[in-house]
Scaffold this active site. Sequence first.
Site, PDB file in Angstrom:
ATOM      1  N   SER A 143       0.874  -1.184   0.000  1.00 23.77           N
ATOM      2  CA  SER A 143       0.000   0.000   0.000  1.00 23.77           C
ATOM      3  C   SER A 143       0.907   1.228   0.000  1.00 23.77           C
ATOM      4  CB  SER A 143      -0.849  -0.010   1.275  1.00 23.77           C
ATOM      5  OG  SER A 143      -1.493   1.236   1.477  1.00 23.77           O
ATOM      6  N   TYR A 156      -2.173  -1.209  10.489  1.00 20.54           N
ATOM      7  CA  TYR A 156      -2.128  -1.350   9.030  1.00 20.54           C
ATOM      8  C   TYR A 156      -0.792  -0.830   8.488  1.00 20.54           C
ATOM      9  CZ  TYR A 156      -3.911  -1.128   4.197  1.00 20.54           C
ATOM     10  OH  TYR A 156      -4.109  -1.301   2.840  1.00 20.54           O
TER      11      TYR A 156
HETATM   12  P1  NAD Z   1     -11.202  -6.614  -0.001  1.00 22.12           P
HETATM   13  O1  NAD Z   1     -11.808  -6.444   1.366  1.00 22.12           O
HETATM   14  O2  NAD Z   1     -12.069  -6.427  -1.203  1.00 22.12           O
HETATM   15  O3  NAD Z   1     -10.511  -8.064  -0.113  1.00 22.12           O
HETATM   16  C1  NAD Z   1      -9.777  -8.599   0.939  1.00 22.12           C
HETATM   17  C2  NAD Z   1      -9.577 -10.081   0.701  1.00 22.12           C
HETATM   18  O4  NAD Z   1      -8.836 -10.633   1.813  1.00 22.12           O
HETATM   19  C3  NAD Z   1     -10.899 -10.862   0.626  1.00 22.12           C
HETATM   20  O5  NAD Z   1     -10.801 -11.882  -0.353  1.00 22.12           O
HETATM   21  C4  NAD Z   1     -11.002 -11.487   2.011  1.00 22.12           C
HETATM   22  O6  NAD Z   1     -11.789 -12.672   2.056  1.00 22.12           O
HETATM   23  C5  NAD Z   1      -9.533 -11.787   2.290  1.00 22.12           C
HETATM   24  N1  NAD Z   1      -9.295 -12.007   3.710  1.00 22.12           N
HETATM   25  C6  NAD Z   1      -9.580 -11.187   4.760  1.00 22.12           C
HETATM   26  N2  NAD Z   1      -9.308 -11.802   5.917  1.00 22.12           N
HETATM   27  C7  NAD Z   1      -8.830 -13.044   5.605  1.00 22.12           C
HETATM   28  C8  NAD Z   1      -8.391 -14.157   6.365  1.00 22.12           C
HETATM   29  N3  NAD Z   1      -8.386 -14.146   7.708  1.00 22.12           N
HETATM   30  N4  NAD Z   1      -7.983 -15.265   5.703  1.00 22.12           N
HETATM   31  C9  NAD Z   1      -8.015 -15.319   4.348  1.00 22.12           C
HETATM   32  N5  NAD Z   1      -8.425 -14.290   3.582  1.00 22.12           N
HETATM   33  C10 NAD Z   1      -8.826 -13.168   4.203  1.00 22.12           C
HETATM   34  O7  NAD Z   1      -9.973  -5.615  -0.015  1.00 22.12           O
HETATM   35  P2  NAD Z   1      -9.053  -5.015  -1.203  1.00 22.12           P
HETATM   36  O8  NAD Z   1      -9.240  -3.558  -1.207  1.00 22.12           O
HETATM   37  O9  NAD Z   1      -9.194  -5.795  -2.459  1.00 22.12           O
HETATM   38  O10 NAD Z   1      -7.615  -5.271  -0.551  1.00 22.12           O
HETATM   39  C11 NAD Z   1      -6.690  -6.210  -1.067  1.00 22.12           C
HETATM   40  C12 NAD Z   1      -5.290  -5.793  -0.643  1.00 22.12           C
HETATM   41  O11 NAD Z   1      -4.976  -4.524  -1.201  1.00 22.12           O
HETATM   42  C13 NAD Z   1      -5.128  -5.644   0.887  1.00 22.12           C
HETATM   43  O12 NAD Z   1      -3.899  -6.177   1.285  1.00 22.12           O
HETATM   44  C14 NAD Z   1      -5.170  -4.137   1.084  1.00 22.12           C
HETATM   45  O13 NAD Z   1      -4.452  -3.758   2.230  1.00 22.12           O
HETATM   46  C15 NAD Z   1      -4.499  -3.666  -0.190  1.00 22.12           C
HETATM   47  N6  NAD Z   1      -4.780  -2.283  -0.539  1.00 22.12           N
HETATM   48  C16 NAD Z   1      -6.049  -1.865  -0.806  1.00 22.12           C
HETATM   49  C17 NAD Z   1      -6.276  -0.527  -1.121  1.00 22.12           C
HETATM   50  C18 NAD Z   1      -7.644   0.023  -1.431  1.00 22.12           C
HETATM   51  O14 NAD Z   1      -7.785   1.242  -1.541  1.00 22.12           O
HETATM   52  N7  NAD Z   1      -8.664  -0.820  -1.602  1.00 22.12           N
HETATM   53  C19 NAD Z   1      -5.194   0.359  -1.164  1.00 22.12           C
HETATM   54  C20 NAD Z   1      -3.924  -0.105  -0.891  1.00 22.12           C
HETATM   55  C21 NAD Z   1      -3.723  -1.434  -0.580  1.00 22.12           C
END
Ligand code: NAD
Length: 265
Positions: A143, A156
């Site tokens: 991130s 985080y």
């Molecule tokens: P999301 O909530 O849509 O997806 C998260 C995924 O992680 C889901 O498939 C969920 O089932 C899985 N997950 C959560 N807890 C779990 C567990 N205990 N065991 C197994 N799987 C688990 O979120 P996203 O926005 O797609 O985020 C994906 C990645 O991208 C994350 O690491 C997040 O930190 C990172 N990220 C997101 C953003 C944003 O703006 N959305 C920005 C920077 C980084």
Amino acid sequence: MERFLHGRTALVTGSTSGIGLAIARALAAAGARVAINGLGTAAQIDAALASVAAAGGEARHVDADLRDPGAIAAMMATVQDAGALDVLVNCAGIQHAAPLAEQPASRWDDILAINLSAAFHTMQQALPGMAARGYGRVVNIASVHGLVASRDKAPYVASKFGLVGLSKVAALEYAAAGSRDTGGVTVNCVCPGWVETPLIEPQIQAHRNGGDRDKGVRALLEEKQPSLRMSLPEDIAAMVVWLCRPEAHNLTGTALPMDGGWTAQ
Ligand code: NAD
């Protein structure tokens, strides 16, 4: 789409939703056999599998709550028993925004376990085989919060800075594995700014200040992201696929921002 990953196997953690699901689809479209992982109802998992298969590849779901190292070991054994693992994408992640003094210790433990320790466990089990075969790609979805901090995100930010550091160490240890011809073994982080997924919905709602959802989105962007537009999960996925290409063999140990200028400031 050129199917340059034909014959390769990929595992994407946290791919029942959001960015991970888009990455799983993009890897499938590039020809990989993809194992998805993540939480969800049977219907959500079936829908995710169907969308990955429709993108053009074989897909399966491997169950594991990533807070549990035993479950991660079982997941890795299942994936690697079915064939060599060539591409590992650690994407699972959770967030809990609250001031440091109000962060429950249990949330700290869960965020560190899912966002950071799970990647240590999967990499430890995947990298030696990649090195032995001379090709491997680890892409960790960190991130901007692996590069700069924001208030109210202590666990985080700690987890994402940790993930960037972990990835650099692994990149160094495996830099000389393989060759230009085999593709080498690389380890990188992708560092998105705001991406439209369910993860950030609570933060959008918290920024509405009595207005509609668009007002919440605008407020989030104006605070940090100079492009004033969010990324789509597919934008992040395209970068991950490119990192898997043979010509990316010398791109390793990096943390690549895709953040609309957030970390340029
Ligand atoms: P999301 O909530 O849509 O997806 C998260 C995924 O992680 C889901 O498939 C969920 O089932 C899985 N997950 C959560 N807890 C779990 C567990 N205990 N065991 C197994 N799987 C688990 O979120 P996203 O926005 O797609 O985020 C994906 C990645 O991208 C994350 O690491 C997040 O930190 C990172 N990220 C997101 C953003 C944003 O703006 N959305 C920005 C920077 C980084």
